[in-house]
Design a protein around this motif. Structure first.
Motif, short mmCIF file in Angstrom:
data_model
loop_
_atom_site.label_atom_id
_atom_site.label_comp_id
_atom_site.label_asym_id
_atom_site.label_seq_id
_atom_site.Cartn_x
_atom_site.Cartn_y
_atom_site.Cartn_z
N PHE A 1 -4.63 7.61 5.09
CA PHE A 1 -4.89 6.57 5.99
C PHE A 1 -4.18 6.81 7.41
O PHE A 1 -2.94 7.44 7.67
N ASN A 2 -4.98 6.82 8.44
CA ASN A 2 -4.35 6.92 9.78
C ASN A 2 -4.01 5.70 10.44
O ASN A 2 -3.26 5.79 11.57
N GLU A 3 -4.06 4.51 9.78
CA GLU A 3 -3.67 3.04 10.27
C GLU A 3 -3.39 2.33 9.03
O GLU A 3 -4.04 2.58 7.99
N TYR A 4 -2.69 1.36 8.95
CA TYR A 4 -2.28 0.36 8.17
C TYR A 4 -3.46 -0.36 7.96
O TYR A 4 -3.88 -0.86 8.79
N GLY A 5 -3.85 -0.74 6.67
CA GLY A 5 -4.75 -1.62 6.50
C GLY A 5 -5.31 -1.68 5.04
O GLY A 5 -4.81 -1.09 3.90
N LYS A 6 -6.52 -2.49 4.85
CA LYS A 6 -6.99 -2.45 3.43
C LYS A 6 -7.45 -1.28 2.71
O LYS A 6 -8.16 -0.57 3.78
N PHE A 7 -7.01 -0.81 1.74
CA PHE A 7 -7.46 0.63 1.28
C PHE A 7 -9.12 0.97 1.45
O PHE A 7 -9.38 2.06 1.90
N ASP A 8 -9.94 -0.03 1.51
CA ASP A 8 -11.42 0.20 1.43
C ASP A 8 -11.75 0.67 2.83
O ASP A 8 -12.87 1.10 3.02
N THR A 9 -10.82 0.02 3.66
CA THR A 9 -11.60 0.47 5.19
C THR A 9 -10.60 1.53 5.72
O THR A 9 -11.33 2.13 6.50
N GLY A 25 6.11 14.13 -11.45
CA GLY A 25 6.86 13.84 -10.46
C GLY A 25 6.59 12.61 -9.65
O GLY A 25 5.63 11.79 -9.71
N PHE A 26 7.80 12.05 -9.16
CA PHE A 26 7.65 10.79 -8.40
C PHE A 26 7.98 11.05 -6.91
O PHE A 26 8.93 11.93 -6.62
N ASN A 27 7.30 10.54 -5.96
CA ASN A 27 7.42 10.77 -4.52
C ASN A 27 7.50 9.46 -3.69
O ASN A 27 6.41 8.84 -3.41
N HIS A 28 8.70 9.03 -3.33
CA HIS A 28 8.78 7.58 -2.77
C HIS A 28 8.14 7.45 -1.81
O HIS A 28 7.31 6.41 -1.51
N SER A 29 7.77 8.65 -0.83
CA SER A 29 7.06 8.27 0.33
C SER A 29 5.69 8.59 0.37
O SER A 29 4.77 8.67 1.38
N GLY A 30 5.15 8.78 -0.99
CA GLY A 30 3.52 8.90 -1.14
C GLY A 30 3.43 10.33 -1.22
O GLY A 30 4.32 11.26 -1.34
N GLY A 31 2.07 10.68 -1.28
CA GLY A 31 1.62 12.13 -0.99
C GLY A 31 1.09 12.54 -2.35
O GLY A 31 0.26 13.86 -2.50
N THR A 32 0.86 11.78 -3.61
CA THR A 32 -0.05 12.39 -4.64
C THR A 32 -1.20 12.30 -4.81
O THR A 32 -1.73 13.11 -5.61
N HIS A 89 9.34 0.67 2.24
CA HIS A 89 9.24 2.01 2.95
C HIS A 89 8.01 2.11 3.45
O HIS A 89 6.98 2.06 3.01
N LYS A 90 7.84 2.03 5.19
CA LYS A 90 6.72 2.17 5.75
C LYS A 90 6.30 3.67 5.93
O LYS A 90 7.38 4.39 6.41
N ALA A 91 5.25 4.10 5.25
CA ALA A 91 4.55 5.38 5.26
C ALA A 91 4.41 5.88 6.85
O ALA A 91 3.90 5.00 7.66
N ALA A 92 4.93 7.07 7.09
CA ALA A 92 4.63 7.72 8.68
C ALA A 92 3.39 7.94 8.67
O ALA A 92 2.78 8.94 7.71
N LEU A 93 2.64 7.62 9.60
CA LEU A 93 1.04 7.89 9.86
C LEU A 93 0.84 9.24 10.46
O LEU A 93 1.52 9.53 11.37
N PRO A 94 -0.18 10.02 10.01
CA PRO A 94 -1.11 9.82 9.09
C PRO A 94 -0.55 9.90 7.57
O PRO A 94 0.49 10.75 7.75
N ASP A 111 0.90 0.90 -4.31
CA ASP A 111 0.03 1.71 -3.63
C ASP A 111 -0.83 0.74 -2.54
O ASP A 111 -0.87 1.12 -1.29
N LEU A 112 -1.05 -0.32 -3.10
CA LEU A 112 -1.92 -1.35 -2.39
C LEU A 112 -1.20 -1.75 -0.95
O LEU A 112 -1.55 -1.93 -0.03
N LEU A 113 0.31 -1.77 -1.18
CA LEU A 113 1.24 -2.48 -0.19
C LEU A 113 1.39 -1.33 0.77
O LEU A 113 1.50 -1.59 1.82
N ILE A 114 1.87 -0.16 0.23
CA ILE A 114 1.94 0.89 1.08
C ILE A 114 0.78 1.25 1.95
O ILE A 114 1.13 1.44 3.36
N ILE A 115 -0.30 1.12 1.52
CA ILE A 115 -1.56 1.58 2.48
C ILE A 115 -1.78 0.45 3.59
O ILE A 115 -1.99 0.71 4.72
N GLN A 116 -1.10 -0.70 3.28
CA GLN A 116 -0.98 -1.76 4.21
C GLN A 116 0.19 -1.96 5.31
O GLN A 116 0.30 -2.77 6.06
#
Ligand SMILES: NC(=O)c1ccc[n+]([C@@H]2O[C@H](COP(=O)([O-])OP(=O)(O)OC[C@H]3O[C@@H](n4cnc5c(N)ncnc54)[C@H](OP(=O)(O)O)[C@@H]3O)[C@@H](O)[C@H]2O)c1
Length: 325
Positions: A6-14, A87-94, A54-59, A44-49
């Motif tokens: 995701f390049n911007e925060y928002g609902k996963f389906d968009t 493995g667990f990856n707090h900042s995402g990426g799996t 933790h706010k994921a660095a975009l993209p 995951d739903l919250l991270i994408i929004q």
């Protein structure tokens, strides 16, 4: 490699797109893993929004836990190429063809554990294990009330509560979800959309209330169940799936000699990774002994990741969704 990004925060389906991007670079104490199975989690739903702690660095690429085979190791990695690891990856990426793991946040997967089981055995089971054992201090013979008992952390708490010798009261929001809890071994079930949960818990415990309350929901349910806790009881705060962070009056804690304790599983990986690894190894043993087994609601191919996230968002699922490669 390919990844859900995701390049911007928002609902996963968009905002979530299947894109080509470069593989992560392996650093010291890290390993690069070829993905075979990824388990989805509510965060995951919250991270994408952009709504998680933790706010994921975009993209960014979502996905916090996964299983796969090590294909490259950095200096000081505890793994070797060819080993199967979870493995667990707090900042995402799996949710990608390849993901990185740090020494402190990954474990070798024993042969008796399938990829799908291993993908579903870290976050939710680790959370419920630490929540019940280390924070809730649960003892055999005590009464455990699990809220959201058919969800990811909830099903793990029901199974682990039984494995630790507790009497388990499972509470959830539909008859179908409660039948899942009964199959998992819950001693009693309560439909909190139709029944008075406080009265039912009191009736089931001769008026005493539950010794440990496991709460991943918060909000109105927390406001209710704080009134059906036993003397010296412990409410374990796991999350706020309802969307509201509740509050509690301190006089209630004093009068009941009760405790409200919090649990953030990811913190154990950073602050006490040895304890987290010991927990993980114990979980694999409990699986081998037939004491626990993750409930898999759907296993979906990578192309259907959006459908998996939709099911999570809809609240219709029980147990876990695992995305396989
Ligand atoms: N503290 C930690 O370390 C940690 C680790 C993992 C997860 N968590 C948290 O634990 C919570 C549950 O995670 P999970 O992976 O088990 O999620 P899940 O599988 O989606 O389960 C959540 C359950 O909450 C109930 N619920 C009540 N109100 C809801 C609402 N407004 N929207 C969605 N569900 C609602 C649902 O059950 P009913 O329909 O039966 O009510 C659902 O089964 C989340 O808040 C998550 O952030 C915390």
């Amino acid at each position: 490699m390919h990844a859900w990004q995701f390049n911007e925060y928002g609902k996963f389906d968009t905002v979530l797109k299947w894109v080509e991007r470069s593989s992560p670079t392996v650093g010291d104490g890290q390993a690069l893993v070829k993905t075979t199975a990824v388990s989805l989690n509510f965060p995951d739903l919250l991270i994408i929004q952009g709504l998680y702690q933790h706010k994921a660095a975009l993209p960014a690429v979502p996905g916090v836990e996964a299983v796969g085979t090590v294909v490259e190791v950095g200096t000081g990695s505890k793994f070797e190429v060819g080993q199967r690891v979870a493995g667990f990856n707090h900042s995402g990426g799996t949710l990608a063809d390849f993901f990185l793991v740090n020494n402190d946040c990954a474990w070798r997967v024993p042969d008796h554990v399938t990829d799908t089981q291993a993908a579903a055995l870290s976050v939710t089971y680790g959370t419920s294990y630490f929540g019940l054992k280390h924070r809730g201090q649960i003892e055999a013979g005590e009464v455990l009330l699990v809220l959201g008992a058919s969800g990811g952390v909830g099903t793990a708490a029901v199974q682990l509560g039984k494995a630790f010798g507790a009497t388990v009261i499972a509470a959830a929001g539909s008859a179908e979800k409660l039948s899942v809890c009964t199959k998992l071994g819950a001693d009693h079930v309560i439909n909190y959309r139709e029944e008075d949960i406080v009265e039912r818990v009191k009736a089931l415990t001769d008026g005493r209330g539950a010794d440990v309350i496991y709460d991943p929901i918060g909000g109105d349910l927390f406001d209710q169940v704080k009134r059906c806790i036993n003397w010296e009881g412990r409410i374990v705060i796991i999350g706020f799936a309802s969307g509201r962070i509740p509050e509690i009056e301190c006089n209630r804690l004093l009068l009941k000699n009760m405790s409200v304790v919090g649990l953030a599983w990811g913190q154990y990986l950073q602050r006490n990774p040895k304890k987290a690894e010991a927990c993980q190894l114990h979980l694999y043993e409990l699986l081998a002994d037939g004491k626990i087994d993750p409930v898999i609601y759907r296993e979906l191919p990578f192309e259907q990741t959006l459908e998996g996230l939709r099911l999570m968002d809809s609240r219709e699922l029980y147990g876990k969704i695992v995305i396989t490669r």
